[in-house]
Enzyme design. Structure first.
Site, short mmCIF file in Angstrom:
data_model
loop_
_atom_site.label_atom_id
_atom_site.label_comp_id
_atom_site.label_asym_id
_atom_site.label_seq_id
_atom_site.Cartn_x
_atom_site.Cartn_y
_atom_site.Cartn_z
N HIS A 92 9.90 9.32 -1.58
CA HIS A 92 8.96 8.58 -2.44
C HIS A 92 8.17 9.60 -3.27
CE1 HIS A 92 5.58 6.23 -3.80
NE2 HIS A 92 6.35 5.16 -3.61
N ASN A 146 6.32 -1.53 0.49
CA ASN A 146 5.84 -0.20 0.89
C ASN A 146 4.32 -0.29 1.01
OD1 ASN A 146 5.17 2.45 1.19
ND2 ASN A 146 5.82 3.09 -0.86
N TRP A 147 3.85 -0.34 2.25
CA TRP A 147 2.40 -0.48 2.45
C TRP A 147 1.65 0.83 2.18
CZ3 TRP A 147 1.74 -3.71 7.65
CH2 TRP A 147 2.15 -5.02 7.41
N SER A 170 4.67 -1.12 -10.08
CA SER A 170 3.78 -2.20 -10.53
C SER A 170 4.43 -3.58 -10.56
CB SER A 170 3.17 -1.86 -11.90
OG SER A 170 2.37 -0.70 -11.81
N GLY A 221 1.76 2.06 -9.42
CA GLY A 221 0.33 1.80 -9.23
C GLY A 221 -0.49 1.81 -10.51
N GLU A 233 12.02 4.35 -9.38
CA GLU A 233 10.59 4.11 -9.61
C GLU A 233 10.07 5.16 -10.59
OE1 GLU A 233 8.69 2.05 -5.98
OE2 GLU A 233 8.81 4.16 -5.52
N GLY A 255 1.45 -1.93 -4.16
CA GLY A 255 0.15 -2.62 -4.17
C GLY A 255 0.21 -4.11 -3.89
P1 PGA Z 1 3.34 -0.12 -6.83
O1 PGA Z 1 4.07 0.96 -5.91
O2 PGA Z 1 4.08 -1.42 -6.66
O3 PGA Z 1 1.92 -0.17 -6.31
O4 PGA Z 1 3.42 0.39 -8.22
C1 PGA Z 1 5.45 1.00 -5.79
C2 PGA Z 1 5.84 2.15 -4.91
O5 PGA Z 1 5.23 3.22 -5.00
O6 PGA Z 1 6.77 2.04 -4.08
#
Ligand code: PGA
Length: 252
Positions: free
Chosen positions: A97, A8-9, A209, A173, A167, A231
């Protein structure tokens, strides 16, 4: 066992040259012998160029949208619809999301409508759930149930293929991750809820993360079908390392 690695960019990268660099990494790392399914979800402005490049280069990652509208077409400035993605040959889209829930006020009812739109044109939604509070790491099972039911309790389209990404909000993040035990427990709960609605389970991803350093610990979770990575998916070196780990795991 082949698993899914979905990237997911989000609202990144900001330049076409960075997109090119990431695309070159995908070209280098994904080939037709790849056992893992790599799915890239770029911002919608890059969807068609990535799709065109995929045909020319070629790379063996699939492409997905990050969101879709609740309607098929019309006066909805700034949005893209499920039929548009489908017509472009794209087969996945993220839905619900937590950042869309937070910043665009996407409610469970809206997730339901978006999921309906995806199902109607055979797009495979990657439905994101993770009803925990930003600070509190206790799992809110009632909240999770509500999210699952909202998305999947569909009158007529309920057995179309879909993927669920769990998630926990506090792990997105932040560098903090859920433990494999926690994920295992939540996945068992999700399975039970989905089974009750559809009479079958669906692929389950973990997100929050994830990077090449912590992936191996999660790959021990038997029920895990893959990852949704934010990320780390923007760093070509991370992307290479993650795909390598997935491939090594697939060969076990
Ligand atoms: P992250 O994001 O890997 O930066 O924690 C995951 C996401 O929000 O899909």
């Amino acid at each position: 066992m082949s698993r899914i690695l979905a990237f997911n960019w989000k609202m990144n990268p900001t330049t076409r040259s960075q997109v090119k660099e990431l695309t070159a990494t995908l070209q280098e790392m994904t080939h037709d012998q790849l056992r893992s399914r790599v799915i890239v979800c770029p911002p919608s402005i890059y969807l068609s160029s990535l799709h065109d490049q995929q045909e020319k280069l070629p790379f063996h990652a699939e492409i997905g949208g990050q969101d879709i509208a609740t309607e098929e077409q019309g006066a909805f400035t700034g949005q893209i619809s499920a039929p548009m993605l489908q017509d472009m040959g794209i087969i996945y889209t993220l839905i619900g999301h937590s950042e869309t829930r937070k910043y665009q006020h996407v409610s469970n009812q809206i997730v339901k409508e978006k999921t309906q739109q995806a199902f109607a044109v055979d797009l495979i939604p990657i439905i994101c759930i993770g009803y925990t509070h930003e600070q509190d790491q206790d799992v809110d099972y009632d909240g999770l149930r509500t999210e699952i039911q909202a998305a999947l309790d569909q009158d007529d389209l309920h057995n179309k293929p879909c993927i669920i990404a769990y998630e926990p909000i506090w792990a997105i993040g932040t560098g903090k991750t859920a433990t494999p035990e926690m994920i295992d427990e939540v996945f068992a709960f999700i399975d039970q809820e989905v089974q009750a609605l559809r009479g079958e389970t669906v692929p389950l991803l973990y997100g929050g993360s994830v990077n090449h350093q912590n992936m191996n610990a999660f790959l021990t979770i038997e029920r895990l079908d893959g990852f949704l990575v934010g990320g780390a998916s923007l760093d070509p070196e991370e992307v290479k390392a993650m795909i390598k780990i997935m491939e090594e795991d697939a060969q076990k």
